[in-house]
Design an enzyme around this catalytic site. Structure first.
Site, PDB file in Angstrom:
ATOM      1  N   GLY A  45       1.286  -1.285   0.513  1.00  0.00           N
ATOM      2  CA  GLY A  45       0.101   0.342  -0.003  1.00  0.00           C
ATOM      3  C   GLY A  45       0.800   0.665   0.142  1.00  0.00           C
ATOM      4  N   GLN A  50       2.772   9.830   2.249  1.00  0.00           N
ATOM      5  CA  GLN A  50       4.079   8.955   1.448  1.00  0.00           C
ATOM      6  C   GLN A  50       5.092   9.829  -0.064  1.00  0.00           C
ATOM      7  OE1 GLN A  50       2.782   5.151   2.291  1.00  0.00           O
ATOM      8  NE2 GLN A  50       4.680   5.320   3.268  1.00  0.00           N
ATOM      9  N   LEU A 108       6.284   1.683   4.104  1.00  0.00           N
ATOM     10  CA  LEU A 108       7.294   1.955   3.232  1.00  0.00           C
ATOM     11  C   LEU A 108       7.953   3.187   4.268  1.00  0.00           C
ATOM     12  CD1 LEU A 108       6.058   1.767   0.335  1.00  0.00           C
ATOM     13  CD2 LEU A 108       7.653   0.030   1.211  1.00  0.00           C
ATOM     14  N   GLU A 150      -3.426   2.271   5.578  1.00  0.00           N
ATOM     15  CA  GLU A 150      -2.841   3.396   4.517  1.00  0.00           C
ATOM     16  C   GLU A 150      -4.563   4.554   4.676  1.00  0.00           C
ATOM     17  OE1 GLU A 150      -0.503   4.179   2.834  1.00  0.00           O
ATOM     18  OE2 GLU A 150      -0.113   1.653   3.359  1.00  0.00           O
TER      19      GLU A 150
END
Length: 198
Positions: A45, A50, A108, A150
């Protein structure tokens, strides 16, 4: 195009995303780049925050994960989650369903940092597609967890905010180091005026 993924310490990760009023070429390009970036980074995701955009859009793809199954209902019909990937959610509204589960999550924006996070087992999501149509999905398993993770990003909430205080304390030196590295990178970005991959 592969976009730089912002890391912990970048203020945009704490920004609440603005609602997308018009799905135009810019949004379509952003989504395409987000999908490419997520796949390149082997993520499941990615939220707009981000990649430096405070907008209500996220992309998901759990099809490569074999050991953490998901279920998916699309507009009330059971669908094989793999066949429906990737999923793009624009202006999503998420309703939590079922019991609470604890599972390992990474992010991430937090390289090599994971933690046990409590999440609802299932979700009901209403969102717009890239074509601007409203749709509804029900998900459980890894897909449900990824959607919740997310959706948090879209509201400036990070997965470390949901860790127990003991887990967060155990990670504090790594988190401080990551913040410091990010601040140096952000400063460098400002001075040089070009994109720095953080």
């Amino acid at each position: 195009m592969i976009l730089p993924i912002l890391q912990y310490g970048d203020p945009i990760l704490r920004a609440k995303g603005e609602r997308i009023e018009k799905i135009d070429e810019r949004i379509r390009d952003l989504v395409s780049n987000m999908l490419e970036t997520m796949h390149e980074a082997h993520g499941v995701g990615l939220a707009a925050q981000q990649v430096g955009e405070a907008l209500q859009v996220t992309v998901l793809d759990v099809s490569a994960v074999e050991d953490r199954p998901s279920t998916l209902k699309l507009s009330g019909r059971d669908v094989d989650p793999k066949s429906a990937m990737p999923i793009v959610l624009i202006n999503p509204e998420v309703e939590l369903r079922g019991e609470i589960d604890v599972g390992v999550e990474g992010c991430l924006s937090f390289p090599e940092i994971t933690g046990d996070i409590e999440r609802a087992q299932a979700v009901l999501v209403r969102a717009q597609s890239l074509e601007g149509e409203m749709f509804q999905i029900e998900a459980s398993g890894l897909l449900s967890r990824a959607i919740q993770h997310e959706h948090d990003h879209l509201h400036g909430i990070l997965f470390i905010d949901r860790m127990s205080s003991a887990a967060k304390a155990a990670l504090s030196s790594r988190l401080k180091r990551l913040q410091k590295e990010t601040k140096r990178g952000v400063r460098h970005h400002d001075e040089v005026g070009s994109e720095t991959v953080l």
